[in-house]
Write an enzyme that holds these catalytic residues in place. Structure first.
Site, PDB file in Angstrom:
ATOM      1  N   MET A 114      24.375   8.667   2.333  1.00 37.79           N
ATOM      2  CA  MET A 114      24.237   9.926   3.062  1.00 37.79           C
ATOM      3  C   MET A 114      24.476   9.735   4.554  1.00 37.79           C
ATOM      4  O   MET A 114      25.050  10.601   5.220  1.00 37.79           O
ATOM      5  CB  MET A 114      22.863  10.539   2.818  1.00 37.79           C
ATOM      6  CG  MET A 114      22.751  11.989   3.240  1.00 37.79           C
ATOM      7  SD  MET A 114      23.887  13.091   2.359  1.00 37.79           S
ATOM      8  CE  MET A 114      23.016  13.328   0.817  1.00 37.79           C
TER       9      MET A 114
ATOM     10  N   GLU B 245       0.815  -1.228   0.000  1.00 38.96           N
ATOM     11  CA  GLU B 245       0.000   0.000   0.000  1.00 38.96           C
ATOM     12  C   GLU B 245       0.846   1.274   0.000  1.00 38.96           C
ATOM     13  O   GLU B 245       0.421   2.299  -0.545  1.00 38.96           O
ATOM     14  CB  GLU B 245      -0.945  -0.006   1.207  1.00 38.96           C
ATOM     15  CG  GLU B 245      -2.054  -1.046   1.125  1.00 38.96           C
ATOM     16  CD  GLU B 245      -1.679  -2.413   1.674  1.00 38.96           C
ATOM     17  OE1 GLU B 245      -2.557  -3.297   1.753  1.00 38.96           O
ATOM     18  OE2 GLU B 245      -0.481  -2.593   2.037  1.00 38.96           O
TER      19      GLU B 245
ATOM     20  N   PHE C 180     -12.021  -7.160  13.521  1.00 36.69           N
ATOM     21  CA  PHE C 180     -10.930  -7.661  12.678  1.00 36.69           C
ATOM     22  C   PHE C 180     -10.566  -6.617  11.626  1.00 36.69           C
ATOM     23  O   PHE C 180     -11.416  -6.100  10.928  1.00 36.69           O
ATOM     24  CB  PHE C 180     -11.351  -8.965  12.001  1.00 36.69           C
ATOM     25  CG  PHE C 180     -10.315  -9.511  11.057  1.00 36.69           C
ATOM     26  CD1 PHE C 180      -9.100  -9.982  11.532  1.00 36.69           C
ATOM     27  CD2 PHE C 180     -10.544  -9.535   9.684  1.00 36.69           C
ATOM     28  CE1 PHE C 180      -8.139 -10.478  10.667  1.00 36.69           C
ATOM     29  CE2 PHE C 180      -9.598 -10.036   8.818  1.00 36.69           C
ATOM     30  CZ  PHE C 180      -8.394 -10.508   9.301  1.00 36.69           C
ATOM     31  N   GLN C 181      -9.285  -6.324  11.547  1.00 43.45           N
ATOM     32  CA  GLN C 181      -8.731  -5.338  10.615  1.00 43.45           C
ATOM     33  C   GLN C 181      -9.372  -3.959  10.779  1.00 43.45           C
ATOM     34  O   GLN C 181      -9.575  -3.231   9.814  1.00 43.45           O
ATOM     35  CB  GLN C 181      -8.841  -5.828   9.159  1.00 43.45           C
ATOM     36  CG  GLN C 181      -7.891  -6.972   8.858  1.00 43.45           C
ATOM     37  CD  GLN C 181      -7.712  -7.246   7.381  1.00 43.45           C
ATOM     38  OE1 GLN C 181      -8.600  -6.972   6.572  1.00 43.45           O
ATOM     39  NE2 GLN C 181      -6.575  -7.814   7.011  1.00 43.45           N
TER      40      GLN C 181
ATOM     41  N   LYS D  58     -17.846  -0.848   5.356  1.00 44.55           N
ATOM     42  CA  LYS D  58     -18.291  -1.845   4.380  1.00 44.55           C
ATOM     43  C   LYS D  58     -19.802  -1.814   4.180  1.00 44.55           C
ATOM     44  O   LYS D  58     -20.298  -2.014   3.062  1.00 44.55           O
ATOM     45  CB  LYS D  58     -17.843  -3.230   4.842  1.00 44.55           C
ATOM     46  CG  LYS D  58     -18.016  -4.307   3.771  1.00 44.55           C
ATOM     47  CD  LYS D  58     -17.322  -5.606   4.172  1.00 44.55           C
ATOM     48  CE  LYS D  58     -17.406  -6.636   3.044  1.00 44.55           C
ATOM     49  NZ  LYS D  58     -16.683  -7.884   3.407  1.00 44.55           N
TER      50      LYS D  58
END
Length: 624
Positions: free
Chosen positions: A521, A90, A152-153, A202
């Site tokens: 760096m 993502e 959940f999630q 949802k």
């Protein structure tokens, strides 16, 4: 005309069935939402999302599916107008959307699921916020009745993303969904651009309601000021016309204002004869070949740009936010100058540096107004003073601060960038993305940009792993262009999985790795500032990048000495497939010039013999 300017009256919703069919259709297109249907109709929340994207002229969405957003993916399957690119992470989705948006000027769109899908997007969202990139990120959420139950999630997406977005929404009613979708695009793309999150439970995606089109949305409380106040323009012109040591300093705001703004900046510079410098995010706003251009300023900017900034008496800042990497020591930043600051974001003015003349406006509109007023009053600069100023600048240029010594077989990283530029500069469309580190600064110094929107890099956040997914987004926007990610061997590994995305969608992006086997760096700072104590900056288990490319079904190339470099670059360019070119460069090379963090502009380190704890010679400086 922008969406925000359209003020048509909403129509009465037409009647339609309130429930979706209970049985699956025989073909995917039988229940597809009609993307050309009237602006008001009944459909599911998921269908509304797709319809809104189509109405906003979205061509591509970068995403990754999951349970909470499956209704949207189902609606996506049933239409052919909006294309989806399946990323491998993502974070990569948001960086791809950033590259897409930065290169073509449209809003980048992201679709991720709830919980870890949303939290994985946070780095990209913060990156987009820092660099003012317009992104709309659609995140799945658990059903409304489960919010707050540790389902959940589940994650508090709006809470988590509040500090790293321009605005965010949690949609709790189907009636609000069309308005929120259209508002998200308005907020993301107007004023100072930035990322907007729309969190979608949802059950809202399954619910049925009335869709309304963008022409029926009018935001009353969000009205960015885009036109400058005439009196402020008059004051700016008066300051500029009487300047003895002027400088024009432009940033990413000029790029965001569109190609016309860059044309106006160039016209103003050439009309006045003033020197001009760009920030890292502003490269390309002024043609690099123009004799008025001093190069990039800031921590790894040119000697002439930084000393001109320090010694100027009138500074015109157009679309830059006085970042700490530009200003250095604030108490000694251009201490004797009158400062004019043009910015569309009023909160950026007087935030870091107190200015004498604030102008809140779109960069293009303000530049046009200054040019019009300058020409109307038949202004001319102080010729004698300007000539003396350029003589001083030419003396600073004579230092040749970007020079390097390419001897022997070992490839200097600056030389690799220089050859990449020389072998690509005559092509019509070349787009450069970068990862973050020494290679990023060398690319900014040695790859020269004549046009805006050709340079995509992570400036404000400095996000390792940005370049490859950003290149994928750029390539989606410009299918026939040459898109090159200039990378370091450490940074590229942050999102190397996106090579799989490039191969799947036949996107011939090129990854040009300056491989010095160190976090360059980090090693440089450890050498110059921390007594050479190289703590955890060497990578002992690097992959074979040629085999890694082949493992992803791409093409791997390698150059180990100077004689191989041009052949590898040419083969990389000519290969119509994703390529990783492993360029083995000098392990000990440091990036100069360098202003140590917090130091003033005149304390630049020009090479390895300079010491970080002592100021440079002030010989030849104006130092007024």
């Amino acid at each position: 005309m922008t969406t925000a300017e359209k003020t048509q009256t909403a129509k009465t919703p037409e009647t339609a069935p309130k429930t979706a069919p209970k049985t699956a259709p025989k073909t995917a297109t039988e229940t597809a939402p009609d993307m050309t249907a009237p602006a008001t109709q009944q459909m599911t929340g998921a269908e509304m999302v797709l319809k809104a994207l189509a109405d906003q002229d979205v061509e591509v969405v970068f995403g990754y599916p999951g349970g909470a957003v499956l209704p949207i993916y189902d609606a996506l399957f049933k239409q052919n107008q909006v294309r989806h690119v399946l990323v491998r992470h993502e974070q990569g989705a948001v960086h791809s959307a950033e590259g897409y948006a930065r290169s073509c000027g449209k809003v980048g769109v992201v679709l991720v699921t709830s919980g870890p899908g949303a939290t994985n997007a946070v780095t990209g969202l913060t990156d987009a916020l820092m660099d003012s990139i317009p992104v709309v990120c659609l995140t799945g959420q658990v059903p409304t009745h489960l919010i707050g139950n540790d389902a959940f999630q589940e994650a508090d997406t709006t809470g988590i993303t509040r500090p790293c977005t321009k605005h965010n929404y949690l949609v709790k009613r189907i009636e609000d969904l069309p308005r929120v979708m259209h508002e998200a695009f308005i907020v993301a793309s107007t004023g100072r651009p930035g990322p907007v999150v729309v969190d979608l439970p949802k059950d809202i995606l399954f619910a049925v309601g009335a869709y309304v089109g963008p022409e029926q949305i009018k935001m009353k409380s969000y009205r960015p000021q885009v036109e400058p106040v005439p009196d402020a323009i008059d004051q700016a012109v008066e300051l500029l016309r009487h300047a003895k040591r002027p400088i024009i300093y432009s940033g990413g705001g000029v790029i965001n204002a569109g190609p016309h703004a860059s044309e106006l900046l160039t016209k103003l510079v050439r009309t006045t004869g003033f020197p001009c410098t760009n920030t890292l995010m502003g490269l390309g706003a002024m043609p690099a070949s123009d004799p008025h251009f001093l190069g990039m300023l800031g921590m790894h900017g040119t000697y002439e740009a930084n000393l001109a900034m320090y010694n100027c008496d009138v500074m015109l800042n157009v679309g830059a936010r006085f970042d700490d990497r530009v200003t250095g020591n604030l108490k000694e930043f251009s201490p004797n100058s009158k400062k004019i600051h043009i910015d569309i974001d009023p909160s950026s003015i007087n935030k870091n540096v107190k200015v004498d003349l604030p102008i809140v406006a779109d960069a293009g509109n303000a530049l046009q107004a200054i040019l019009d007023r300058w020409n109307h009053k038949k202004c001319a600069p102080d010729g004698a003073a300007l000539s003396a100023w350029w003589k001083q600048i030419d003396a600073w240029k004579a230092k040749k601060c970007l020079s390097f010594d390419q001897q022997g077989d070992v490839i200097k990283p600056q030389y690799a960038i220089q050859r990449l530029y020389e072998l690509t500069k005559d092509r019509d469309d070349v787009f450069i993305t970068t990862e973050v580190g020494q290679h990023q600064m060398w690319a900014a110094q040695h790859f020269h940009f004549e046009k805006p929107n050709r340079w995509m890099t992570s400036g404000g956040l400095g996000t390792m792993g940005y370049g490859l997914p950003a290149a994928i987004g750029v390539q989606m926007a410009h299918r026939d262009a040459l898109v090159i990610d200039i990378a370091g061997e450490a940074s590229i590994l942050m999102n190397i999985q996106e090579m799989s995305t490039a191969v799947q969608y036949r996107l011939p992006v090129k990854v040009f790795i300056l491989n010095n086997q160190w976090m360059g760096m980090v090693r440089q700072w450890q050498e110059l500032i921390h007594g050479g104590r190289y703590s955890e900056s060497y990578t002992e288990a690097l992959p074979d990048f040629v085999k890694l490319a082949e493992g992803f079904h791409g093409v791997g190339l390698r150059a180990t000495n100077v004689n191989e470099l041009d052949d590898v670059i040419l083969k990389m360019i000519e290969t119509d497939a994703p390529v990783i070119a492993d360029i083995c460069v000098d392990e000990k090379e440091n990036c100069f010039p360098m202003i140590p963090s917090g130091a003033p502009h005149y304390q630049m380190l020009l090479g390895p013999d300079d010491q970080a704890d002592k100021p440079q010679s002030e010989e030849g400086m104006v130092l007024v």
